[in-house]
Design a protein around this motif. Structure first.
Motif, PDB file in Angstrom:
ATOM      1  N   LEU A  21       5.748  71.502   2.677  1.00 38.99           N
ATOM      2  CA  LEU A  21       5.598  70.044   2.686  1.00 38.99           C
ATOM      3  C   LEU A  21       6.847  69.332   2.195  1.00 38.99           C
ATOM      4  O   LEU A  21       7.354  68.398   2.841  1.00 38.99           O
ATOM      5  N   TYR A  22       7.373  69.791   1.056  1.00 39.67           N
ATOM      6  CA  TYR A  22       8.489  69.056   0.447  1.00 39.67           C
ATOM      7  C   TYR A  22       9.853  69.481   0.985  1.00 39.67           C
ATOM      8  O   TYR A  22      10.850  68.789   0.757  1.00 39.67           O
ATOM      9  N   SER A  23       9.912  70.578   1.746  1.00 39.74           N
ATOM     10  CA  SER A  23      11.162  70.943   2.417  1.00 39.74           C
ATOM     11  C   SER A  23      11.484  69.941   3.519  1.00 39.74           C
ATOM     12  O   SER A  23      12.634  69.808   3.942  1.00 39.74           O
ATOM     13  N   GLY A  24      10.453  69.250   3.983  1.00 39.99           N
ATOM     14  CA  GLY A  24      10.644  68.273   5.054  1.00 39.99           C
ATOM     15  C   GLY A  24      11.022  66.887   4.574  1.00 39.99           C
ATOM     16  O   GLY A  24      11.161  65.964   5.388  1.00 39.99           O
ATOM     17  N   LYS A  25      11.204  66.704   3.263  1.00 39.50           N
ATOM     18  CA  LYS A  25      11.571  65.400   2.714  1.00 39.50           C
ATOM     19  C   LYS A  25      13.095  65.266   2.661  1.00 39.50           C
ATOM     20  O   LYS A  25      13.796  66.143   2.146  1.00 39.50           O
ATOM     21  N   ASP A  26      13.587  64.145   3.179  1.00 39.32           N
ATOM     22  CA  ASP A  26      15.039  63.954   3.240  1.00 39.32           C
ATOM     23  C   ASP A  26      15.692  63.872   1.865  1.00 39.32           C
ATOM     24  O   ASP A  26      16.863  64.234   1.705  1.00 39.32           O
ATOM     25  N   ASP A  27      14.929  63.378   0.865  1.00 28.00           N
ATOM     26  CA  ASP A  27      15.529  63.181  -0.460  1.00 28.00           C
ATOM     27  C   ASP A  27      15.318  64.366  -1.392  1.00 28.00           C
ATOM     28  O   ASP A  27      15.696  64.320  -2.561  1.00 28.00           O
ATOM     29  N   LEU A  28      14.696  65.462  -0.862  1.00 33.43           N
ATOM     30  CA  LEU A  28      14.432  66.645  -1.687  1.00 33.43           C
ATOM     31  C   LEU A  28      15.060  67.888  -1.060  1.00 33.43           C
ATOM     32  O   LEU A  28      15.158  68.008   0.162  1.00 33.43           O
ATOM     33  N   LEU A  29      15.458  68.817  -1.922  1.00 33.18           N
ATOM     34  CA  LEU A  29      15.957  70.108  -1.475  1.00 33.18           C
ATOM     35  C   LEU A  29      15.240  71.189  -2.275  1.00 33.18           C
ATOM     36  O   LEU A  29      15.450  71.321  -3.485  1.00 33.18           O
ATOM     37  N   VAL A  30      14.353  71.933  -1.631  1.00 31.21           N
ATOM     38  CA  VAL A  30      13.618  73.005  -2.314  1.00 31.21           C
ATOM     39  C   VAL A  30      14.572  74.182  -2.501  1.00 31.21           C
ATOM     40  O   VAL A  30      14.999  74.826  -1.530  1.00 31.21           O
ATOM     41  N   SER A  31      14.904  74.462  -3.761  1.00 29.73           N
ATOM     42  CA  SER A  31      15.935  75.460  -4.056  1.00 29.73           C
ATOM     43  C   SER A  31      15.390  76.817  -4.456  1.00 29.73           C
ATOM     44  O   SER A  31      16.117  77.819  -4.402  1.00 29.73           O
ATOM     45  N   ALA A  32      14.116  76.871  -4.892  1.00 30.57           N
ATOM     46  CA  ALA A  32      13.568  78.158  -5.342  1.00 30.57           C
ATOM     47  C   ALA A  32      12.054  78.057  -5.463  1.00 30.57           C
ATOM     48  O   ALA A  32      11.485  76.963  -5.513  1.00 30.57           O
ATOM     49  N   GLN A  33      11.420  79.219  -5.559  1.00 32.33           N
ATOM     50  CA  GLN A  33       9.974  79.279  -5.782  1.00 32.33           C
ATOM     51  C   GLN A  33       9.640  80.532  -6.563  1.00 32.33           C
ATOM     52  O   GLN A  33      10.368  81.519  -6.530  1.00 32.33           O
ATOM     53  N   GLY A  34       8.518  80.489  -7.307  1.00 29.47           N
ATOM     54  CA  GLY A  34       8.100  81.638  -8.093  1.00 29.47           C
ATOM     55  C   GLY A  34       6.619  81.577  -8.357  1.00 29.47           C
ATOM     56  O   GLY A  34       5.939  80.629  -7.952  1.00 29.47           O
ATOM     57  N   GLU A  35       6.113  82.612  -9.067  1.00 26.46           N
ATOM     58  CA  GLU A  35       4.666  82.682  -9.246  1.00 26.46           C
ATOM     59  C   GLU A  35       4.214  82.976 -10.669  1.00 26.46           C
ATOM     60  O   GLU A  35       3.025  83.099 -10.927  1.00 26.46           O
ATOM     61  N   ASN A  36       5.153  83.100 -11.631  1.00 26.29           N
ATOM     62  CA  ASN A  36       4.745  83.367 -13.009  1.00 26.29           C
ATOM     63  C   ASN A  36       5.783  82.800 -13.982  1.00 26.29           C
ATOM     64  O   ASN A  36       6.806  82.246 -13.570  1.00 26.29           O
ATOM     65  N   ALA A  37       5.491  82.943 -15.280  1.00 25.82           N
ATOM     66  CA  ALA A  37       6.362  82.361 -16.298  1.00 25.82           C
ATOM     67  C   ALA A  37       7.752  82.996 -16.293  1.00 25.82           C
ATOM     68  O   ALA A  37       8.754  82.315 -16.539  1.00 25.82           O
ATOM     69  N   ILE A  38       7.830  84.292 -16.001  1.00 30.43           N
ATOM     70  CA  ILE A  38       9.129  84.973 -15.930  1.00 30.43           C
ATOM     71  C   ILE A  38       9.971  84.379 -14.801  1.00 30.43           C
ATOM     72  O   ILE A  38      11.167  84.108 -14.962  1.00 30.43           O
TER      73      ILE A  38
END
Length: 223
Positions: A21-38
């Motif tokens: 969803l947010y990769s398609g926003k012109d003012d945002l750049l999704v730089s990373a993703q994760g699934e836990n505190a580490i």
């Protein structure tokens, strides 16, 4: 320049949806993703996104992770994105340095707005829930001030405790190994300090002092 944002959530479908969803926003750049505190700490240290959107219920010590990121990973700002509509938790993470608190029942527009506001150096809390947090924080501050203004000494607290048990001055004197005259002196001090006119009012005022924060917090939860 687009705002770099990273998402950390342990629900794969939700995480994929956020990234898409947010990769398609012109003012945002999704730089990373994760699934836990580490993952969250690693992303903050290595990628330094402008904004890190973090689920509070991911595996790991989330509070310690938030504390480390706030302390060591400037200029990354954290938004808590969570199902947890818990006032105490919200206040705790805000005190740790989280800049946004967005409930998962919010709209995509709300989260997008939160990212922009937090990146701009301000705080965003889901409307409605923000009111409850403010009421709770005001209640806590009021209680703190009351405790400072009407702070009881250890001896005064002992006497109040025996008063609540229905003990007489003589019985209190015997239990505390002090004179009855001394107990009467403390009673005078307690009545002045608690704006009370008699023993019953001393007990009621002391109970009110102890319960004020809890009652105000309950009121905040239901407003």
């Amino acid at each position: 320049m687009p705002i770099s944002v990273a998402f950390v959530d342990d629900h794969p479908i939700l995480l994929a949806g956020l990234v898409s969803l947010y990769s398609g926003k012109d003012d945002l750049l999704v730089s990373a993703q994760g699934e836990n505190a580490i993952d969250a700490l690693r992303i903050a240290e290595e990628n330094r996104p402008d904004v890190l959107v973090l689920d509070l219920n991911i595996p790991g010590d989330i509070l310690a992770t938030i504390e480390k990121i706030v302390r060591n990973c400037y200029p990354t700002k954290i938004i808590a994105f969570t199902e947890t509509a818990n006032i105490e938790m919200a206040i705790r993470v805000l005190h740790l340095g989280v800049c946004g608190y967005v409930l998962k029942g919010s709209t995509a527009r709300d989260l997008h707005e939160a990212i922009r506001i937090v990146h701009g150096g301000n705080t965003f809390i889901t409307p409605g829930f923000a009111t409850k947090i403010i009421l709770s924080m005001k209640a806590s501050e009021l209680h703190r001030r009351m405790r400072v203004e009407k702070r009881l000494s250890v001896r005064e607290e002992q006497i109040v405790r025996y008063l609540m048990m229905g003990k007489t001055n003589r019985e209190i004197a015997q239990m505390l190994d002090i004179s009855e005259k001394t107990v009467k002196h403390y009673m005078t001090v307690l009545m002045q300090k608690l704006d009370a006119r008699n023993r019953l009012e001393v007990v009621l005022a002391a109970q009110k002092l102890d319960n004020s924060a809890e009652l105000a917090l309950a009121e905040a939860r239901f407003n």
